[in-house]
Structure formats: C-alpha cells, structure tokens
Design a protein around this motif. Structure first.
Motif, PDB file in Angstrom:
ATOM      1  N   GLN A  11      24.420  69.068  83.223  1.00 40.99           N
ATOM      2  CA  GLN A  11      25.265  69.336  82.140  1.00 40.99           C
ATOM      3  C   GLN A  11      26.496  69.925  82.613  1.00 40.99           C
ATOM      4  OE1 GLN A  11      23.366  72.642  79.547  1.00 40.99           O
ATOM      5  NE2 GLN A  11      21.848  72.707  81.277  1.00 40.99           N
TER       6      GLN A  11
ATOM      7  N   VAL B 233      18.929  67.530  86.515  1.00 44.79           N
ATOM      8  CA  VAL B 233      19.288  67.823  85.067  1.00 44.79           C
ATOM      9  C   VAL B 233      20.871  68.275  85.287  1.00 44.79           C
ATOM     10  CG1 VAL B 233      18.623  68.935  82.899  1.00 44.79           C
ATOM     11  CG2 VAL B 233      16.885  68.348  84.196  1.00 44.79           C
TER      12      VAL B 233
ATOM     13  N   VAL C 139      18.900  62.587  85.743  1.00 43.06           N
ATOM     14  CA  VAL C 139      19.323  61.642  86.549  1.00 43.06           C
ATOM     15  C   VAL C 139      18.337  61.357  87.240  1.00 43.06           C
ATOM     16  CG1 VAL C 139      21.167  60.908  87.959  1.00 43.06           C
ATOM     17  CG2 VAL C 139      21.944  62.286  86.303  1.00 43.06           C
TER      18      VAL C 139
ATOM     19  N   SER D 198      21.058  66.005  80.562  1.00 47.44           N
ATOM     20  CA  SER D 198      20.743  64.575  80.802  1.00 47.44           C
ATOM     21  C   SER D 198      19.981  64.545  82.263  1.00 47.44           C
ATOM     22  CB  SER D 198      21.731  63.614  80.995  1.00 47.44           C
ATOM     23  OG  SER D 198      22.476  63.780  81.825  1.00 47.44           O
TER      24      SER D 198
END
Length: 242
Positions: A175, A173, A160, A158
């Motif tokens: 994860q 990014v 941010v 995801s």
C-alpha cells in the motif's frame, strides 16, 4: 549521493526479493532487454539488487563482452555475489558504489537502471545522467523499467502473490500514501504454511515519483532521444550516433 533506499528496509526485503518479484513483470523486462541489448560488448547495470536481471544481461553479452554490476546495499550485494559465484567464470565485476560514484571502463553500449529510480531524488537523478551518458558510445542506450505510478497516488492495500519454496508460500501486502511530491510505500512480507500465517515483516520507505515526460526532458538535456516503440515494460533513450 542522497540515500533514499532505507537500509533497514533492504535488510528486510533482501530475504524475500526473489520470491515475491512478479513473474509476469520479470518476463516482460527480460524480453525487452533481449530485444535491445543482444550482442553488447560492455554494459553497466546500476542497482543490480540480488541479480535477477544481472544473469539475463550476462547472456546478452558478445563473446568478449563484460558487465559491471553496481550495487551499494551490502545485504543485496551479498545475494548478488552469491548468485554470480554459482556461474562458471562470468565476465562480471561487482562494484559497491552508487549511481553517481561508480567508475567503469568506457565506452558502454548501455547503462541499465531497473527498479532503482524510486531511490533518486531529482538532483541525484540528473547527476546520474551527467555521469553515465558521456560514458556511452554513440548509439548507446539508457534503459529503465516503466515507472508506475507516474504521479503521487494513494494506493489501497492489495495482496501480491509470490512463489512457494518447499512447504511455505510467500506473498506481500502493498500500500502507499502520498507524501508531498512523492509517496511512502508500506510492504508486509508474509510467509504461509498450509493455511496458517507463519511470520510477517513490515517495512515502510519513501519513494520518488517520476514521469516519462520528466525523464524524456532530463535525457534530452544531456543529448539522448527516446527510443520509439521501446519494448513493453521498458523505457529507453539513445545517444545519437556520431
């Protein structure tokens, strides 16, 4: 002391840290610290990082109060000292130690550990409680940030958002994958200018996962009780008054 910080990871992380720290989360934690610690005489902040919350804690000290900022990572400590040196004679001492070796004057009104429990395996975390709780005054506090997640979880990539600095915009990014009883996070720090990706750096590091229930049990074992209705984003435990 078991090192789970990943020195190379900090070397990558430090240059981006202030730019990518979520503003909403920073605001919640700042409000929580203000609610719990205003007028404190002596605080130890373990894992001060670049000093994002160190400056907040300084504002909360009493007139004669003092702060001990403890940061074992040299690259993070460089940013911390630079930030503090820009202030007008702040009552803060920076110590290059870790959560179980730092020695500070007693008694403490609080020991604050923000965004660093992820680096402490169980034996080190419990050693930290045995190290710090006896140094608290009666009624003193142990404060951490809320731990998310509280059990190992696979987290898909995801984005941010971060801040902009001049012509460039920063984001990450993130994860994670389950790794035994913990997790391994992979974070890519990205720098954009206009609509172009200029640079990116990626680092992976292991993360210890701990629940509120586990911390409650550990802190009760050393004589502290959870603070009911602690401010949003903050977990806190109090040493009983004599």
């Amino acid at each position: 002391m078991t090192d789970h910080s990943g020195e190379d990871g900090y070397a990558v992380n430090a240059q981006y840290y202030d730019l990518i720290f979520p503003a909403e989360q920073r605001g919640r934690i700042t409000a929580g610290l203000r609610a719990l610690l205003s007028g404190s005489d002596r605080i130890a902040e373990v894992g001060s990082g670049t000093g994002l919350f160190t400056s907040v804690l300084l504002e909360l000290l009493s007139t004669e109060g003092e702060l001990f900022a403890i940061e074992p990572s040299a690259v993070m400590r460089a940013a911390l000292v630079t930030r503090l040196a820009s202030l007008d004679d702040p009552p803060v001492t920076v110590l290059p130690h870790d959560a179980v070796t730092a020695d500070v004057p007693e008694p403490l009104d609080a020991v604050v550990m923000l965004h660093m429990l992820t680096h402490l395996v169980d034996v080190d975390r419990q050693a930290a409680w045995h190290h710090w709780v006896p140094r608290l005054r009666p009624g003193g506090l142990v404060i951490t940030d809320e731990q998310i997640p509280q059990e190992p979880t696979d987290i898909p990539p995801s984005v941010v958002p971060g801040r902009s600095l001049g012509r460039r915009r920063y984001d990450t990014v993130t994860q994670a994958r389950i790794d035994g009883d913990g997790m391994v996070w992979t974070i890519t720090y990205r720098v954009h200018e206009a609509n172009a990706l200029v640079t990116q750096d990626t680092v992976s590091f292991p993360s210890v996962v701990v629940s509120q229930a586990t911390l409650d049990a550990e802190l009760r074992a050393v004589g502290c009780e959870p603070v009911p209705d602690a401010p949003d984003g903050i977990w806190a435990w109090r040493k009983p008054s004599a």
